[in-house]
Write a protein that holds these residues in place. Sequence first.
Motif, PDB file in Angstrom:
ATOM      1  N   PHE A   1       0.819  -1.089   0.178  1.00 31.40           N
ATOM      2  CA  PHE A   1      -0.025   0.293  -0.163  1.00 31.40           C
ATOM      3  C   PHE A   1       0.653   1.207  -0.073  1.00 31.40           C
ATOM      4  N   GLY A   2       0.418   2.399  -0.561  1.00 31.73           N
ATOM      5  CA  GLY A   2       1.754   3.329  -0.666  1.00 31.73           C
ATOM      6  C   GLY A   2       2.809   3.606  -1.627  1.00 31.73           C
ATOM      7  N   GLN A   3       2.586   2.051  -2.334  1.00 31.79           N
ATOM      8  CA  GLN A   3       4.187   1.965  -2.701  1.00 31.79           C
ATOM      9  C   GLN A   3       4.314   2.573  -4.482  1.00 31.79           C
ATOM     10  N   ARG A   4       5.300   3.595  -4.510  1.00 34.59           N
ATOM     11  CA  ARG A   4       5.206   3.836  -6.197  1.00 34.59           C
ATOM     12  C   ARG A   4       4.425   2.001  -7.197  1.00 34.59           C
ATOM     13  N   GLN A   5       4.981   2.481  -8.717  1.00 29.93           N
ATOM     14  CA  GLN A   5       5.218   0.870  -8.939  1.00 29.93           C
ATOM     15  C   GLN A   5       4.647   0.048  -8.048  1.00 29.93           C
ATOM     16  N   ARG A   6       2.862  -0.094  -7.561  1.00 32.92           N
ATOM     17  CA  ARG A   6       2.100  -0.489  -6.404  1.00 32.92           C
ATOM     18  C   ARG A   6       2.198  -1.783  -7.630  1.00 32.92           C
TER      19      ARG A   6
END
Lengths: 223, 232
Positions: free
Chosen positions: A155-160
């Motif tokens: 959650f909340g990561q770039r390139q999830r």
Amino acid sequence: MASKLWWLIHKDLMIEYRTRQTWTSMLLLCVIIAVVFSLQVKLPMEHRTATVSTMLWLAIIFASQVVVERTGIAEHQDGCWDALTQYPVSASTIYLAKLIVNLVAILALNCVMVPLFVVLTDVPLLLHAGAMSLVIGLGSLSVAAIGTLVSAATFGQRQRGAVLSLLALPLVLPVLLSASEATRLAATNDLGNQWWRWVQFLGAFTIVFVTLGIVLFGAMIEE
Amino acid sequence: MLPESNIAIQTHQLSKTIGTRRVLREIDWSIAKGECVALLGDNGAGKTTLLRCLAGSLQPTAGQVRWFGQAVSSDVRQRRIIGMVAHESRLYQPLTVRENLLFAARMHSLSDPMKRCDEVLDRVELGFCADRPTREISKGMCQRLSLARALIHDPPILLLDEPFSGLDSAGCDWLLDMLRDRRSEGRAICFSTHGDDWKHVADRVTRLKDGALLRANAIGDATAGDALRSAG
């Protein structure tokens, strides 16, 4: 807890019913895999059964990534996730609700995919419908449990999406292996000890990941 | 210094570091019951982080937040104390106005969620569009609905992150009236803002600069204290 669990599931299913984002994408992906595969692969029945079993589970695992990613995105729009974690609801209830919603989607996918593979490839996947249902139930539950847990970690990561696949795919390898083998054995009328051992392995794996999800989900979503 | 029994929110040496940046620095602060406090500060001063720490949705790196004398813990029942309106709407766009509120009411285990929804919808004057999808209503109406969601369980503490942004003058007047009503009912209110709207409702104003609390002022002394940094 049961009431909140039901309303969390109800909310997610209602959103999916209104938007039809997740189920449409996952079904489309799986149907394309099934059709392309059936047109391209011409093998003797013995080899075809093994290949179809693996392809069926590969398709389910890839589609489940779509399911898990989309349900996560829907929850994160407009800060809804922050609101959800501020209600007096335990993290394990939220995890179970997400797990059940993802499981319902994956089971629905199986209801389409298994008959479709039977029609397109002539492999008798439903020769033992009860045994096959057990394998599908356990395999789907473990894929959903892993996906829901890993989804929380990203959650909340770039390139999830990429991170989600990177983390989830190695974890689902044992599911792919055991579910494919159990499916192949069921389709070849071989429900002996070997089949039972694969089912037991799949069951143990499912229990481990559902338990881990219930225990760890709170820590994973903390911030 | 306020008597302990009168304090709704209290922070003790509250600090928050995100990555390598210290967003909040050793904040000692309190808000009394029935008090309305405005939180001012430039962009990046730490207002949203402070509000999220006060709401318990962000864990402090150091220090403590207390609600009515109780340290914020992992007990989920404690969350009924807080109602929060965030900068984002936090609403499910495909659901209707009423469904969004019903969902919140059910998460708070209210005894008659439907009745409570109707009451709150009337209060925020959204009864006429209760069955419209949230994605079809205006920004101002979304702001009202967010407030309705925060009020659905009648929380004693209300936290609002830039609640006036995106509202027209009629909407701002409506919100000010709403905040005055809540304050008169004894609710503790804290809201962040960039504008001058706070002058019409706040009992006290506090400024944040680079994550540190500047002197807390009474309304008549709002600007004089800016240069003075205080520990609490």
